[in-house]
Design an enzyme around this catalytic site. Sequence first.
Site, PDB file in Angstrom:
ATOM      1  N   ASN A   9      -7.261   3.718 -13.936  1.00 48.69           N
ATOM      2  CA  ASN A   9      -8.204   2.703 -14.266  1.00 48.69           C
ATOM      3  C   ASN A   9      -9.486   3.031 -13.315  1.00 48.69           C
ATOM      4  O   ASN A   9      -9.403   2.681 -12.195  1.00 48.69           O
ATOM      5  CB  ASN A   9      -7.809   1.174 -13.872  1.00 48.69           C
ATOM      6  N   LYS A  11     -12.519   1.565 -13.217  1.00 49.32           N
ATOM      7  CA  LYS A  11     -13.503   0.655 -13.156  1.00 49.32           C
ATOM      8  C   LYS A  11     -15.025   1.138 -13.420  1.00 49.32           C
ATOM      9  O   LYS A  11     -15.116   1.904 -13.933  1.00 49.32           O
ATOM     10  CB  LYS A  11     -13.107   0.076 -11.634  1.00 49.32           C
ATOM     11  N   HIS A  95      -7.421  -8.256 -16.491  1.00 49.05           N
ATOM     12  CA  HIS A  95      -7.323  -7.557 -14.953  1.00 49.05           C
ATOM     13  C   HIS A  95      -7.840  -8.606 -14.093  1.00 49.05           C
ATOM     14  O   HIS A  95      -8.805  -9.377 -14.355  1.00 49.05           O
ATOM     15  CB  HIS A  95      -8.217  -6.508 -14.847  1.00 49.05           C
ATOM     16  N   GLU A  97      -9.590  -8.696 -11.635  1.00 48.12           N
ATOM     17  CA  GLU A  97     -11.301  -8.686 -11.437  1.00 48.12           C
ATOM     18  C   GLU A  97     -11.919  -9.421 -12.614  1.00 48.12           C
ATOM     19  O   GLU A  97     -12.964  -9.886 -12.315  1.00 48.12           O
ATOM     20  CB  GLU A  97     -11.706  -7.292 -11.364  1.00 48.12           C
ATOM     21  N   GLU A 167       0.096  -6.939 -11.390  1.00 45.93           N
ATOM     22  CA  GLU A 167      -0.737  -6.505 -10.251  1.00 45.93           C
ATOM     23  C   GLU A 167      -1.128  -7.733  -9.409  1.00 45.93           C
ATOM     24  O   GLU A 167      -1.716  -8.672  -9.554  1.00 45.93           O
ATOM     25  CB  GLU A 167      -2.210  -6.193 -11.023  1.00 45.93           C
ATOM     26  N   GLY A 173      -7.071  -2.709  -4.433  1.00 49.27           N
ATOM     27  CA  GLY A 173      -8.202  -2.187  -3.896  1.00 49.27           C
ATOM     28  C   GLY A 173      -8.192  -2.251  -2.042  1.00 49.27           C
ATOM     29  O   GLY A 173      -9.116  -2.080  -1.551  1.00 49.27           O
ATOM     30  N   SER A 213      -2.900  -0.375  -5.066  1.00 49.94           N
ATOM     31  CA  SER A 213      -2.845   0.424  -4.287  1.00 49.94           C
ATOM     32  C   SER A 213      -1.882   1.388  -4.285  1.00 49.94           C
ATOM     33  O   SER A 213      -1.058   1.662  -3.607  1.00 49.94           O
ATOM     34  CB  SER A 213      -2.916  -0.318  -2.794  1.00 49.94           C
TER      35      SER A 213
END
Length: 249
Positions: A9, A11, A95, A97, A167, A173, A213
């Site tokens: 991914n 991003k 996701h 985010e 996740e 991240g 990660s």
Amino acid sequence: MRVPIIAGNWKMNKTVSEAVEFVNYIKNELPDPSEREIVLAAPTLSLTSMVQAAKDTPLKIAAENCYCRIAGAYTGETSPRSLSLAGIHHVILGHSERRRLFNETDELINQKVQVALRNGLCPIVCCDDTMGRRIAGKKVRWVVSRILADLKGLSPADVTKVTMAFEPSWAIGTGQSADPEQAAEGCYLIRQTIRDMYGEDIGNAVRILYGGSVNETNIKALMAYDDIDGVLVGGASLDPDRFLKLVNS
């Protein structure tokens, strides 16, 4: 038998030319698709060029998001129908985010999942578990209500086309991956929830990924667990050599 997925991914990273260069670099070095499915999710502007570059190779190109309508007055959104017709296979939905930065709700994500399926896309549906909830003693059990909401109204046949991704938001991240036992706990709970909703056979058929990660040093330990069918990789997918190490590990 569930074929593992290694999904990168990107991003909001890479220009169109950089994306095409990346695809050309890796496309002839990928594992047999019967053994591992390799997916790259990229910004919308790069997708069609990546599909062309990946033609006649095992590499599948994914979108990072789509809207819950196929057309209309939705400025700036991306149609799932247009993605499908452009040769996109997967789409990442929910996701952390998107949930955190753009206030996406489970209701909206459920609508997106349903429309994506109706238009031939295979959703990768993300659910998370915050560090705060883990510290509070609730561990990963919060994901149960999220799964119930995100998959609401789907038929058993539709659910088999969905890939789930566990996740933990605190691991995305940050460089702080969940340890393999934590990751396996979350993936097992997702699978058990789907079994409760749709039965043993459907629960056993759905692929469940871990994301947060992931890198070339921890991927083997993560994928050694029966309920982890692959990984959703962020930063480590941006370098082609690192990504090849991941997909061929």
